[in-house]
Scaffold this motif. Structure first.
Motif, PDB file in Angstrom:
ATOM      1  N   ILE A 119       0.825  -1.216   0.000  1.00 48.87           N
ATOM      2  CA  ILE A 119       0.000   0.000   0.000  1.00 48.87           C
ATOM      3  C   ILE A 119       0.858   1.265   0.000  1.00 48.87           C
ATOM      4  O   ILE A 119       0.623   2.171  -0.811  1.00 48.87           O
ATOM      5  N   PRO A 120       1.864   1.387   0.902  1.00 45.88           N
ATOM      6  CA  PRO A 120       2.689   2.607   0.860  1.00 45.88           C
ATOM      7  C   PRO A 120       3.414   2.799  -0.469  1.00 45.88           C
ATOM      8  O   PRO A 120       3.635   3.940  -0.897  1.00 45.88           O
ATOM      9  N   THR A 121       3.779   1.693  -1.113  1.00 44.22           N
ATOM     10  CA  THR A 121       4.458   1.797  -2.408  1.00 44.22           C
ATOM     11  C   THR A 121       3.536   2.384  -3.455  1.00 44.22           C
ATOM     12  O   THR A 121       3.938   3.251  -4.251  1.00 44.22           O
ATOM     13  N   VAL A 122       2.277   1.918  -3.453  1.00 42.23           N
ATOM     14  CA  VAL A 122       1.293   2.448  -4.414  1.00 42.23           C
ATOM     15  C   VAL A 122       1.045   3.927  -4.142  1.00 42.23           C
ATOM     16  O   VAL A 122       1.029   4.744  -5.070  1.00 42.23           O
ATOM     17  N   ILE A 123       0.858   4.266  -2.872  1.00 38.85           N
ATOM     18  CA  ILE A 123       0.658   5.674  -2.510  1.00 38.85           C
ATOM     19  C   ILE A 123       1.899   6.484  -2.873  1.00 38.85           C
ATOM     20  O   ILE A 123       1.815   7.637  -3.298  1.00 38.85           O
ATOM     21  N   GLY A 124       3.072   5.857  -2.721  1.00 35.82           N
ATOM     22  CA  GLY A 124       4.329   6.534  -3.008  1.00 35.82           C
ATOM     23  C   GLY A 124       4.502   6.907  -4.467  1.00 35.82           C
ATOM     24  O   GLY A 124       5.304   7.786  -4.794  1.00 35.82           O
ATOM     25  N   ILE A 125       3.781   6.236  -5.343  1.00 36.99           N
ATOM     26  CA  ILE A 125       3.831   6.592  -6.766  1.00 36.99           C
ATOM     27  C   ILE A 125       3.109   7.912  -7.011  1.00 36.99           C
ATOM     28  O   ILE A 125       3.522   8.732  -7.832  1.00 36.99           O
ATOM     29  N   ILE A 126       2.036   8.119  -6.251  1.00 35.91           N
ATOM     30  CA  ILE A 126       1.216   9.316  -6.438  1.00 35.91           C
ATOM     31  C   ILE A 126       1.800  10.512  -5.695  1.00 35.91           C
ATOM     32  O   ILE A 126       1.789  11.641  -6.202  1.00 35.91           O
ATOM     33  N   GLY A 127       2.341  10.259  -4.496  1.00 36.98           N
ATOM     34  CA  GLY A 127       2.807  11.337  -3.636  1.00 36.98           C
ATOM     35  C   GLY A 127       3.768  12.314  -4.293  1.00 36.98           C
ATOM     36  O   GLY A 127       3.541  13.535  -4.262  1.00 36.98           O
ATOM     37  N   PRO A 128       4.874  11.822  -4.896  1.00 42.41           N
ATOM     38  CA  PRO A 128       5.842  12.759  -5.494  1.00 42.41           C
ATOM     39  C   PRO A 128       5.280  13.583  -6.637  1.00 42.41           C
ATOM     40  O   PRO A 128       5.827  14.624  -6.991  1.00 42.41           O
ATOM     41  N   LEU A 129       4.174  13.121  -7.224  1.00 44.18           N
ATOM     42  CA  LEU A 129       3.573  13.856  -8.336  1.00 44.18           C
ATOM     43  C   LEU A 129       2.633  14.956  -7.868  1.00 44.18           C
ATOM     44  O   LEU A 129       2.266  15.828  -8.648  1.00 44.18           O
ATOM     45  N   GLN A 131       1.983   6.533   5.834  1.00 48.91           N
ATOM     46  CA  GLN A 131       3.391   6.197   5.632  1.00 48.91           C
ATOM     47  C   GLN A 131       3.794   6.396   4.181  1.00 48.91           C
ATOM     48  O   GLN A 131       4.877   6.918   3.881  1.00 48.91           O
ATOM     49  N   GLY A 132       2.921   5.973   3.267  1.00 52.79           N
ATOM     50  CA  GLY A 132       3.220   6.151   1.846  1.00 52.79           C
ATOM     51  C   GLY A 132       3.350   7.608   1.466  1.00 52.79           C
ATOM     52  O   GLY A 132       4.234   7.992   0.697  1.00 52.79           O
ATOM     53  N   ILE A 133       2.473   8.452   2.018  1.00 53.94           N
ATOM     54  CA  ILE A 133       2.535   9.890   1.741  1.00 53.94           C
ATOM     55  C   ILE A 133       3.834  10.482   2.265  1.00 53.94           C
ATOM     56  O   ILE A 133       4.542  11.208   1.556  1.00 53.94           O
ATOM     57  N   ALA A 134       4.161  10.161   3.521  1.00 49.40           N
ATOM     58  CA  ALA A 134       5.366  10.725   4.130  1.00 49.40           C
ATOM     59  C   ALA A 134       6.623  10.188   3.466  1.00 49.40           C
ATOM     60  O   ALA A 134       7.564  10.937   3.180  1.00 49.40           O
ATOM     61  N   ARG A 135       6.649   8.886   3.221  1.00 49.72           N
ATOM     62  CA  ARG A 135       7.843   8.258   2.662  1.00 49.72           C
ATOM     63  C   ARG A 135       8.185   8.808   1.287  1.00 49.72           C
ATOM     64  O   ARG A 135       9.352   9.017   0.952  1.00 49.72           O
ATOM     65  N   SER A 136       7.162   9.074   0.498  1.00 50.73           N
ATOM     66  CA  SER A 136       7.407   9.487  -0.882  1.00 50.73           C
ATOM     67  C   SER A 136       7.773  10.962  -1.016  1.00 50.73           C
ATOM     68  O   SER A 136       8.371  11.355  -2.014  1.00 50.73           O
ATOM     69  N   SER A 137       7.414  11.762  -0.019  1.00 49.15           N
ATOM     70  CA  SER A 137       7.554  13.212  -0.196  1.00 49.15           C
ATOM     71  C   SER A 137       8.486  13.893   0.790  1.00 49.15           C
ATOM     72  O   SER A 137       8.969  14.991   0.513  1.00 49.15           O
ATOM     73  N   LEU A 138       8.735  13.294   1.949  1.00 46.36           N
ATOM     74  CA  LEU A 138       9.579  13.941   2.953  1.00 46.36           C
ATOM     75  C   LEU A 138      10.947  14.307   2.395  1.00 46.36           C
ATOM     76  O   LEU A 138      11.414  15.438   2.546  1.00 46.36           O
ATOM     77  N   MET A 139      11.583  13.344   1.751  1.00 50.09           N
ATOM     78  CA  MET A 139      12.922  13.572   1.230  1.00 50.09           C
ATOM     79  C   MET A 139      12.916  14.669   0.161  1.00 50.09           C
ATOM     80  O   MET A 139      13.765  15.562   0.171  1.00 50.09           O
ATOM     81  N   THR A 140      11.937  14.601  -0.744  1.00 49.82           N
ATOM     82  CA  THR A 140      11.875  15.571  -1.838  1.00 49.82           C
ATOM     83  C   THR A 140      11.693  16.989  -1.319  1.00 49.82           C
ATOM     84  O   THR A 140      12.405  17.914  -1.728  1.00 49.82           O
TER      85      THR A 140
END
Length: 197
Positions: A52-62, A106-115
């Motif tokens: 689930i976090p991986t799928v969310i992580g695809i959307i988050g950075p965009l 987690q997916g939202i935070a993981r994908s965008s915190l670093m960026t």
């Protein structure tokens, strides 16, 4: 050049924050299926839920970095830190609704915190385009320390306690620390921007 960058208190704070971000991200990435198994899931179920976090992580950075303009960047960074903290709390429950919410956060935070944190770093007063490359290199050099420490710390805490409660509490505290550090970073950046050149 590196010494010049490290003389900036805001840069040093971002580097410390990068260690925390990677500790949380890599720690959860590596241990998430095992964490979910301890809440009663089978290995196969844990594998599906961990996606689930991986799928969310695809959307988050965009989506998330786009509204993270300089005027709102610190608020978004603060929100992401709080999202990561909330996720690590919710993952301790075996309630499917709470777990799903935690995995999404987690997916939202993981994908965008670093960026968002890198964007914040390169736009600090005194960095800009001139030092962006060097600053980014320092960021990842520091962050990878956390990338190694995170999984190791979670493994050691699991061996000590027999569960992931202490490990998740550690990640919660780190995430809350990132939120507090964001407030400090905002003050440092604002103070630096008002200093005469």
């Amino acid at each position: 050049l590196i010494r010049t960058l490290l003389q900036h208190r805001a840069v040093r704070l971002v580097l410390i924050m990068s260690v925390g971000v990677f500790m949380v991200n890599h720690g959860l990435n590596n241990w998430l299926p095992s964490i979910l198994q301890t809440t009663g899931m089978t290995l196969i179920e844990a594998g599906y839920w961990a996606a689930i976090p991986t799928v969310i992580g695809i959307i988050g950075p965009l989506t998330i970095p786009r509204p993270a303009t300089p005027g709102r960047r610190f608020e978004i960074l603060l929100g992401l830190g709080l999202a990561a903290a909330t996720a690590t709390i919710l993952l301790q429950f075996n309630n499917p609704t709470l777990q799903t919410s935690g995995l999404i956060l987690q997916g939202i935070a993981r994908s965008s915190l670093m960026t968002v944190l890198i964007l914040t770093l390169v736009e600090l007063p005194g960095i800009g385009e001139k030092y962006a490359g060097m600053a980014s290199g320092l960021f990842f050099s520091a962050a990878e320390v956390g990338g190694v420490m995170g999984p190791i710390a979670l493994g050691l805490l699991y061996d000590m306690s027999g569960n992931f409660n202490l490990a998740l509490i550690l990640l919660t505290l780190i995430s809350l620390g990132l939120s507090v550090a964001t407030l400090r970073l905002k003050r440092l950046a604002n103070a630096a921007s008002t200093q005469p050149v």
